[in-house]
Design a protein around this motif. Structure first.
Motif, mmCIF file in Angstrom:
data_model
loop_
_atom_site.group_PDB
_atom_site.id
_atom_site.type_symbol
_atom_site.label_atom_id
_atom_site.label_comp_id
_atom_site.label_asym_id
_atom_site.label_seq_id
_atom_site.Cartn_x
_atom_site.Cartn_y
_atom_site.Cartn_z
ATOM 1 N N GLU A 86 -6.095 7.576 10.309
ATOM 2 C CA GLU A 86 -6.998 8.462 10.809
ATOM 3 C C GLU A 86 -7.923 8.952 9.515
ATOM 4 O O GLU A 86 -7.668 8.704 8.430
ATOM 5 C CB GLU A 86 -6.078 9.869 11.210
ATOM 6 N N MET A 87 -9.541 9.477 10.120
ATOM 7 C CA MET A 87 -10.291 9.836 9.151
ATOM 8 C C MET A 87 -10.984 11.109 9.408
ATOM 9 O O MET A 87 -12.138 11.314 9.808
ATOM 10 C CB MET A 87 -11.323 8.597 9.618
ATOM 11 N N PRO A 88 -10.009 12.108 9.026
ATOM 12 C CA PRO A 88 -10.868 13.459 9.222
ATOM 13 C C PRO A 88 -11.951 13.835 8.152
ATOM 14 O O PRO A 88 -11.976 13.366 7.085
ATOM 15 C CB PRO A 88 -9.313 14.383 8.994
ATOM 16 N N SER A 89 -12.710 14.717 8.807
ATOM 17 C CA SER A 89 -13.956 15.045 8.036
ATOM 18 C C SER A 89 -14.391 16.487 8.278
ATOM 19 O O SER A 89 -14.478 16.746 9.373
ATOM 20 C CB SER A 89 -15.110 13.999 8.176
ATOM 21 N N ALA A 90 -14.775 17.219 7.235
ATOM 22 C CA ALA A 90 -14.702 18.694 7.666
ATOM 23 C C ALA A 90 -16.493 18.654 7.831
ATOM 24 O O ALA A 90 -16.775 19.880 8.379
ATOM 25 C CB ALA A 90 -14.532 19.438 6.214
ATOM 26 N N LEU A 151 -8.228 5.767 2.400
ATOM 27 C CA LEU A 151 -8.688 4.547 2.915
ATOM 28 C C LEU A 151 -8.879 3.461 1.737
ATOM 29 O O LEU A 151 -8.153 2.411 2.009
ATOM 30 C CB LEU A 151 -10.197 4.594 3.441
ATOM 31 N N TRP A 152 -9.330 3.897 0.640
ATOM 32 C CA TRP A 152 -9.338 2.703 -0.345
ATOM 33 C C TRP A 152 -7.987 2.477 -0.856
ATOM 34 O O TRP A 152 -7.503 1.253 -1.193
ATOM 35 C CB TRP A 152 -10.172 3.252 -1.801
ATOM 36 N N LEU A 153 -7.059 3.698 -0.988
ATOM 37 C CA LEU A 153 -5.632 3.341 -1.372
ATOM 38 C C LEU A 153 -4.997 2.459 -0.481
ATOM 39 O O LEU A 153 -4.210 1.469 -1.002
ATOM 40 C CB LEU A 153 -4.849 4.642 -1.695
ATOM 41 N N ASP A 154 -4.732 2.601 0.693
ATOM 42 C CA ASP A 154 -3.898 2.000 1.734
ATOM 43 C C ASP A 154 -4.390 0.728 1.801
ATOM 44 O O ASP A 154 -3.637 -0.359 2.433
ATOM 45 C CB ASP A 154 -4.058 2.810 2.802
ATOM 46 N N TYR A 155 -5.697 0.312 1.814
ATOM 47 C CA TYR A 155 -6.290 -1.040 1.955
ATOM 48 C C TYR A 155 -6.324 -1.824 0.573
ATOM 49 O O TYR A 155 -7.199 -2.939 0.729
ATOM 50 C CB TYR A 155 -7.607 -1.037 2.766
ATOM 51 N N SER A 156 -5.747 -1.560 -0.401
ATOM 52 C CA SER A 156 -6.185 -2.333 -1.793
ATOM 53 C C SER A 156 -4.680 -2.224 -2.435
ATOM 54 O O SER A 156 -4.583 -2.585 -3.467
ATOM 55 C CB SER A 156 -6.975 -1.572 -2.785
ATOM 56 N N GLU A 157 -3.669 -2.133 -1.593
ATOM 57 C CA GLU A 157 -2.346 -2.321 -2.273
ATOM 58 C C GLU A 157 -1.968 -1.355 -3.295
ATOM 59 O O GLU A 157 -1.137 -1.519 -4.249
ATOM 60 C CB GLU A 157 -1.871 -3.912 -2.870
ATOM 61 N N GLY A 158 -2.584 -0.208 -3.118
ATOM 62 C CA GLY A 158 -2.471 0.832 -3.897
ATOM 63 C C GLY A 158 -3.307 0.820 -5.275
ATOM 64 O O GLY A 158 -3.182 1.720 -6.266
ATOM 65 N N LYS A 159 -4.052 -0.159 -5.580
ATOM 66 C CA LYS A 159 -4.837 -0.389 -6.842
ATOM 67 C C LYS A 159 -6.217 0.390 -6.880
ATOM 68 O O LYS A 159 -6.457 0.833 -8.079
ATOM 69 C CB LYS A 159 -5.174 -1.891 -6.799
ATOM 70 N N PHE A 160 -6.813 0.813 -5.862
ATOM 71 C CA PHE A 160 -8.211 1.318 -5.839
ATOM 72 C C PHE A 160 -8.063 2.648 -5.351
ATOM 73 O O PHE A 160 -7.362 3.096 -4.475
ATOM 74 C CB PHE A 160 -9.284 0.516 -5.274
ATOM 75 N N GLY A 161 -9.122 3.554 -5.637
ATOM 76 C CA GLY A 161 -9.136 4.930 -5.091
ATOM 77 C C GLY A 161 -9.334 5.918 -6.099
ATOM 78 O O GLY A 161 -9.221 5.770 -7.515
#
Length: 234
Positions: A86-90, A151-161
């Motif tokens: 999910e991609m919540p945004s204020a 988004l970065w974390l979950d699609y980079s095997e936890g490497k990026f973000g």
């Protein structure tokens, strides 16, 4: 001799374990088993669809999408038309295109889009100038920074973000001279050249992406890594 069925059972059990390293290893091993492995990965992803997504879900989603199989892509679209997260945004910012690029592991395009989304958060003036002042960062909504980071974390095997960069920065005692080389933004005191000098795949060191700051200044990065979004993480 261990049968394929036993192997599948063992790998499925590994996916249910607590070790991210073993989970990711199981994903790659299941992928190598062909159709039976893909079916096991698909079943795991669907079984977990009501749970909060993790790095494991992001990885499985990626590898299933990457097969190019119409039936698998159809299933992914059926359950998660906008992607697994999910991609919540204020501020009503649409992070769908960013999720799409990260699913495809197009990290270079995702990085450029991340900067554009940060400009969008900063306002029309920043969108026009195409970069963000460090003073604008503190106004970023917590929820939006969490969305981009997740988004970065979950699609980079936890490497990026951003959270990965912050963890490394804190582990180095907030020492910028040690931080830049650690994430490969500097080598021998020379800034890495954009874009050719950067590593746009998972062979990059932890925290290498997103760049978030094309000017590579300390003040912008300091504002980002000390943002209230990360206060609960210490």
């Amino acid at each position: 001799m261990v049968s394929d069925i036993d192997t599948l059972v063992d790998l499925r059990a590994q996916l249910r374990g607590d070790s991210l390293k073993k989970q990711l290893s199981a994903v790659h091993e299941l992928l190598a088993l062909g159709q039976a492995g893909l079916e096991a990965l698909t079943a795991t992803l669907v079984e977990r669809k009501d749970e909060q997504p993790t790095i494991l879900d992001g990885k499985i989603f990626q590898v299933l999408y990457a097969t190019g199989q119409d039936d698998l892509r159809g299933l992914l679209t059926q359950h998660w038309p906008q992607g697994r997260l999910e991609m919540p945004s204020a501020q009503g910012v649409d992070y769908g295109p960013l999720q799409d690029l990260l699913i495809q592991q197009d990290f270079e395009a995702a990085d450029r889009l991340t900067l554009a989304k940060l400009c969008e958060l900063a306002g029309p003036t920043a969108v026009k100038r195409k970069w963000v002042y460090f003073t604008e960062v503190e106004q970023f909504p917590v929820v939006d920074l969490h969305t981009i980071d997740r988004l970065w974390l979950d699609y980079s095997e936890g490497k990026f973000g951003f959270s990965v960069q912050r963890r490394i920065w804190l582990s180095l005692g907030k020492n910028w001279d040690k931080f830049w080389p650690r994430i490969a933004w500097k080598d021998d005191n020379i800034w890495t050249r954009y874009p050719g000098g950067f590593i746009w795949d998972l062979s990059a060191p932890d925290g290498h992406l997103p760049l978030s700051n094309q000017l590579r200044g300390v003040r912008m990065m300091a504002s980002l890594l000390t943002h209230p979004a990360w206060s609960e993480e210490g």
